[in-house]
Design a protein around this motif. Sequence first.
Motif, PDB file in Angstrom:
ATOM      1  N   PRO A   1      25.901  -5.474   0.099  1.00 26.54           N
ATOM      2  CA  PRO A   1      24.388  -5.229  -0.146  1.00 26.54           C
ATOM      3  C   PRO A   1      24.087  -5.234   1.509  1.00 26.54           C
ATOM      4  O   PRO A   1      24.155  -6.241   2.142  1.00 26.54           O
ATOM      5  CB  PRO A   1      24.033  -6.368  -1.024  1.00 26.54           C
ATOM      6  CG  PRO A   1      25.123  -7.284  -1.239  1.00 26.54           C
ATOM      7  CD  PRO A   1      26.397  -6.606  -0.910  1.00 26.54           C
ATOM      8  N   ALA A   2      22.815  -4.720   1.563  1.00 24.28           N
ATOM      9  CA  ALA A   2      22.097  -4.802   2.842  1.00 24.28           C
ATOM     10  C   ALA A   2      20.562  -4.258   2.666  1.00 24.28           C
ATOM     11  O   ALA A   2      20.246  -3.408   1.974  1.00 24.28           O
ATOM     12  CB  ALA A   2      22.575  -3.887   3.893  1.00 24.28           C
ATOM     13  N   THR A   3      19.854  -5.208   3.377  1.00 26.45           N
ATOM     14  CA  THR A   3      18.417  -4.880   3.214  1.00 26.45           C
ATOM     15  C   THR A   3      17.998  -4.526   4.631  1.00 26.45           C
ATOM     16  O   THR A   3      17.912  -5.506   5.485  1.00 26.45           O
ATOM     17  CB  THR A   3      17.409  -5.910   2.515  1.00 26.45           C
ATOM     18  OG1 THR A   3      18.139  -6.090   1.229  1.00 26.45           O
ATOM     19  CG2 THR A   3      16.127  -5.706   2.400  1.00 26.45           C
ATOM     20  N   LEU A   4      17.240  -3.576   4.753  1.00 27.52           N
ATOM     21  CA  LEU A   4      16.491  -3.030   5.927  1.00 27.52           C
ATOM     22  C   LEU A   4      14.920  -3.300   5.894  1.00 27.52           C
ATOM     23  O   LEU A   4      14.468  -3.127   4.939  1.00 27.52           O
ATOM     24  CB  LEU A   4      16.735  -1.692   6.350  1.00 27.52           C
ATOM     25  CG  LEU A   4      17.878  -0.896   6.089  1.00 27.52           C
ATOM     26  CD1 LEU A   4      18.235   0.345   6.624  1.00 27.52           C
ATOM     27  CD2 LEU A   4      18.952  -1.754   7.125  1.00 27.52           C
ATOM     28  N   THR A   5      14.563  -4.373   6.658  1.00 31.16           N
ATOM     29  CA  THR A   5      13.137  -4.797   7.045  1.00 31.16           C
ATOM     30  C   THR A   5      12.319  -4.044   7.589  1.00 31.16           C
ATOM     31  O   THR A   5      12.825  -3.958   9.097  1.00 31.16           O
ATOM     32  CB  THR A   5      12.889  -6.213   7.049  1.00 31.16           C
ATOM     33  OG1 THR A   5      14.013  -7.119   6.320  1.00 31.16           O
ATOM     34  CG2 THR A   5      11.633  -6.813   6.920  1.00 31.16           C
TER      35      THR A   5
ATOM     36  N   GLY B   1       0.873  -1.342   0.046  1.00 29.50           N
ATOM     37  CA  GLY B   1      -0.046  -0.057  -0.013  1.00 29.50           C
ATOM     38  C   GLY B   1       0.752   1.391  -0.120  1.00 29.50           C
ATOM     39  O   GLY B   1       1.748   1.335  -0.820  1.00 29.50           O
ATOM     40  N   ASP B   2       0.662   2.135   0.982  1.00 28.60           N
ATOM     41  CA  ASP B   2       1.492   3.460   0.875  1.00 28.60           C
ATOM     42  C   ASP B   2       2.595   3.124   2.266  1.00 28.60           C
ATOM     43  O   ASP B   2       3.219   4.216   2.483  1.00 28.60           O
ATOM     44  CB  ASP B   2       0.595   4.641   0.957  1.00 28.60           C
ATOM     45  CG  ASP B   2      -0.256   4.702   2.402  1.00 28.60           C
ATOM     46  OD1 ASP B   2      -0.071   3.636   2.916  1.00 28.60           O
ATOM     47  OD2 ASP B   2      -0.700   5.787   2.465  1.00 28.60           O
ATOM     48  N   LYS B   3       2.738   2.083   2.576  1.00 27.51           N
ATOM     49  CA  LYS B   3       3.752   1.871   3.752  1.00 27.51           C
ATOM     50  C   LYS B   3       5.119   1.195   3.429  1.00 27.51           C
ATOM     51  O   LYS B   3       4.961   0.242   2.501  1.00 27.51           O
ATOM     52  CB  LYS B   3       3.070   0.960   4.991  1.00 27.51           C
ATOM     53  CG  LYS B   3       1.990   1.779   5.689  1.00 27.51           C
ATOM     54  CD  LYS B   3       1.589   0.968   6.791  1.00 27.51           C
ATOM     55  CE  LYS B   3       0.402   1.568   7.735  1.00 27.51           C
ATOM     56  NZ  LYS B   3       0.958   2.925   8.122  1.00 27.51           N
ATOM     57  N   VAL B   4       5.985   1.654   3.794  1.00 31.50           N
ATOM     58  CA  VAL B   4       7.321   1.129   3.438  1.00 31.50           C
ATOM     59  C   VAL B   4       7.444  -0.171   4.071  1.00 31.50           C
ATOM     60  O   VAL B   4       7.391  -0.372   5.138  1.00 31.50           O
ATOM     61  CB  VAL B   4       8.675   1.905   3.389  1.00 31.50           C
ATOM     62  CG1 VAL B   4      10.015   1.614   3.260  1.00 31.50           C
ATOM     63  CG2 VAL B   4       8.267   3.269   2.738  1.00 31.50           C
ATOM     64  N   THR B   5       8.042  -1.193   3.476  1.00 37.33           N
ATOM     65  CA  THR B   5       7.998  -2.604   4.184  1.00 37.33           C
ATOM     66  C   THR B   5       9.608  -2.968   4.216  1.00 37.33           C
ATOM     67  O   THR B   5       9.956  -3.787   4.926  1.00 37.33           O
ATOM     68  CB  THR B   5       7.428  -3.575   3.553  1.00 37.33           C
ATOM     69  OG1 THR B   5       7.391  -3.843   2.014  1.00 37.33           O
ATOM     70  CG2 THR B   5       5.720  -3.681   3.771  1.00 37.33           C
ATOM     71  N   ALA B   6      10.409  -2.579   2.972  1.00 40.73           N
ATOM     72  CA  ALA B   6      11.844  -2.780   3.050  1.00 40.73           C
ATOM     73  C   ALA B   6      12.411  -1.651   2.196  1.00 40.73           C
ATOM     74  O   ALA B   6      11.896  -1.025   1.430  1.00 40.73           O
ATOM     75  CB  ALA B   6      11.897  -4.097   2.501  1.00 40.73           C
ATOM     76  N   VAL B   7      13.649  -1.521   2.770  1.00 42.73           N
ATOM     77  CA  VAL B   7      14.621  -0.662   1.748  1.00 42.73           C
ATOM     78  C   VAL B   7      16.036  -1.499   1.616  1.00 42.73           C
ATOM     79  O   VAL B   7      16.530  -2.113   2.647  1.00 42.73           O
ATOM     80  CB  VAL B   7      15.034   0.721   2.680  1.00 42.73           C
ATOM     81  CG1 VAL B   7      15.914   1.443   1.745  1.00 42.73           C
ATOM     82  CG2 VAL B   7      13.695   1.498   3.017  1.00 42.73           C
ATOM     83  N   ALA B   8      16.307  -1.609   0.183  1.00 42.74           N
ATOM     84  CA  ALA B   8      17.378  -2.350   0.069  1.00 42.74           C
ATOM     85  C   ALA B   8      18.386  -1.407  -0.615  1.00 42.74           C
ATOM     86  O   ALA B   8      17.953  -0.550  -1.281  1.00 42.74           O
ATOM     87  CB  ALA B   8      17.051  -3.370  -0.983  1.00 42.74           C
ATOM     88  N   GLY B   9      19.781  -1.778  -0.084  1.00 44.44           N
ATOM     89  CA  GLY B   9      20.746  -1.082  -0.933  1.00 44.44           C
ATOM     90  C   GLY B   9      22.185  -1.359  -0.236  1.00 44.44           C
ATOM     91  O   GLY B   9      22.198  -2.604  -0.349  1.00 44.44           O
ATOM     92  N   THR B  10      23.036  -0.555   0.012  1.00 42.93           N
ATOM     93  CA  THR B  10      24.301  -1.115   0.472  1.00 42.93           C
ATOM     94  C   THR B  10      24.681  -0.506   1.935  1.00 42.93           C
ATOM     95  O   THR B  10      24.346   0.902   2.118  1.00 42.93           O
ATOM     96  CB  THR B  10      25.548  -0.725  -0.532  1.00 42.93           C
ATOM     97  OG1 THR B  10      25.476   0.746  -0.722  1.00 42.93           O
ATOM     98  CG2 THR B  10      24.946  -1.336  -1.921  1.00 42.93           C
ATOM     99  N   LEU B  11      25.288  -0.990   2.662  1.00 44.19           N
ATOM    100  CA  LEU B  11      26.148  -0.627   3.824  1.00 44.19           C
ATOM    101  C   LEU B  11      27.619  -0.627   3.603  1.00 44.19           C
ATOM    102  O   LEU B  11      28.129  -1.356   3.094  1.00 44.19           O
ATOM    103  CB  LEU B  11      25.803  -1.469   5.127  1.00 44.19           C
ATOM    104  CG  LEU B  11      26.474  -1.240   6.284  1.00 44.19           C
ATOM    105  CD1 LEU B  11      25.883   0.128   6.854  1.00 44.19           C
ATOM    106  CD2 LEU B  11      26.192  -2.273   7.103  1.00 44.19           C
TER     107      LEU B  11
END
Lengths: 211, 188
Positions: free
Chosen positions: B130-134, B112-122
Motif C-alpha cells: 500500500p502507498a498513499t501520495l499526499t 472541495g474540488d481539489k485532490v489532497t491524497a491518492v491512496a493505492g498500491t506501489l
Amino acid sequence: MGLASSSALAVDPPAAADQRPATAAAPSAAAAASAASAALQPYALDAGHTAVHWEVLHMGTSTIRGRFERAAGAVAFDAAARQIDIGITIDAASVSTGLGAFDTLLKGASLLAVKAHPQAFFTSRRATWDGVVPREIHGEITLRGVSQPLTLRASRWKCGLNLLFRREVCGGDFDAVLKRSDFGMTLALGFAADEVQLRVQVEAVRGESSR
Amino acid sequence: MKKTLLAASLFAIAVTAQAQSATYSVDPTHTFVTFEAKHFGTSTNRGRFDRKEGTITFDRSAKTGKAEITIDTSSINTGVMPFDGHLKSKDFFNAAAFPTATFSGDKFTFSGDKVTAVAGTLTLLGKTQPATLTASNFNCFDHPMLKREVCGGDFETTIQRSTYGMTYGVPGIPDNIRLLIQIEAVKQ
C-alpha cells in the motif's frame, strides 16, 4: 562534533561494499575534527555528492525540477574561528531536466545564455554559526553575468571520516531562493514562477586540491 | 423507433457520464518522480526517472478517481553514471528483471474540488505494498497552448524500500526514501 562516535560519513553506493563499521573510524575522525579547528582548512568538492538542484512552480500547479550536474570548487573553513572561504563554479551548460528540448531552451539566450555565460559562480566569506555548525552562508551568486547577494540556509551539516577516501568529509544540504528576473531571465513568467528554489547538496573532502 | 429512443437515451447517459468523469493522459514533460535519500545523515542524494506514462480518470463531483502510473526503472538518472549503474543493478532496482514500477491509485481524497491524497498500491521489484501520495499542490487550468484542461500538482510519499525486498546497504543507505512526484495530465 559528536558525529565521530555515531557515524562516519561513508562512501557512495557504488563503492559501499568497501564500507567498514563506522566505530572503527571514530578516533581518527575525532582527531581530524580537532585538527580542523586549528586553522582555515581546505576542502575540495566531491563531485559525486555535490549537485545544485532547482525547483520552479509551473502554472501555479506542479513543480518543475532540474539540476546542474557539474560544479567544482574549494571550500576552506575554520569552525572554531567561525571563518569560511567558499568559491564554487557551476557549468551552466550542465543543466539537466530529463527533457532534451527543455534543456536546450534553458541553455538558450533568453534564459541561462550559456554561450555568453558558460559559468555561474558562488562565493562567500561570511557565515552565521551555531557553535561549530554553519547555519547561514551569506554570499554572492553570479548567474548569466549578473551578481546578486544570496543566502544559503544549511541543514544536516556534519563532518566525519570517509572510509574510502581516508580523509575527513564534511557535507550537508543548503537551500536558497532567488528570483530569476533579477538575473534577466524573464521568459515565460506567465507559465513558470519567478521564484526559484535552490536545493544544493554539498560534500567536500579535506585537504585535496581537486577531485 | 424504440431502438432509436433507447440509443438516444444511452447516448445521453454516456454524455452525462463523460461530463462528470474525465480521462486525463499524463503529460510526460511535466511528470517526474524524484527520489531523495539522505547520505549518511548529511547531504541529500537526488535522482529522477526520465521515462514514465500513465492515465488518470477522476470525477470532481462524485469525488472518485483512478490513477495508473508506470515508471521505467532503467530510466533512473542521478547525474552520476556509476551511481545510476549501481541503482539499476540487482542490488537496487534490478531493472533487467523488473523493468517497470507501477503506482495504482483508486482512493482519491478531496478538499472541495481539489485532490489532497491518492491512496493505492506501489509495485516495485514485483512486490505490491500500500502507498498513499499526499498532495502539497493541486490545480486545474486551461492550457493556453494545448487548448485543453490540464490538472496536476505535487505529491509526495515516503517508502520503506526494504518492504519491497530492496535491502542493500540498510541502514547505512537509508531504508526510508522520500518520493517527490510532479504530475500534470491533459484532459482527453
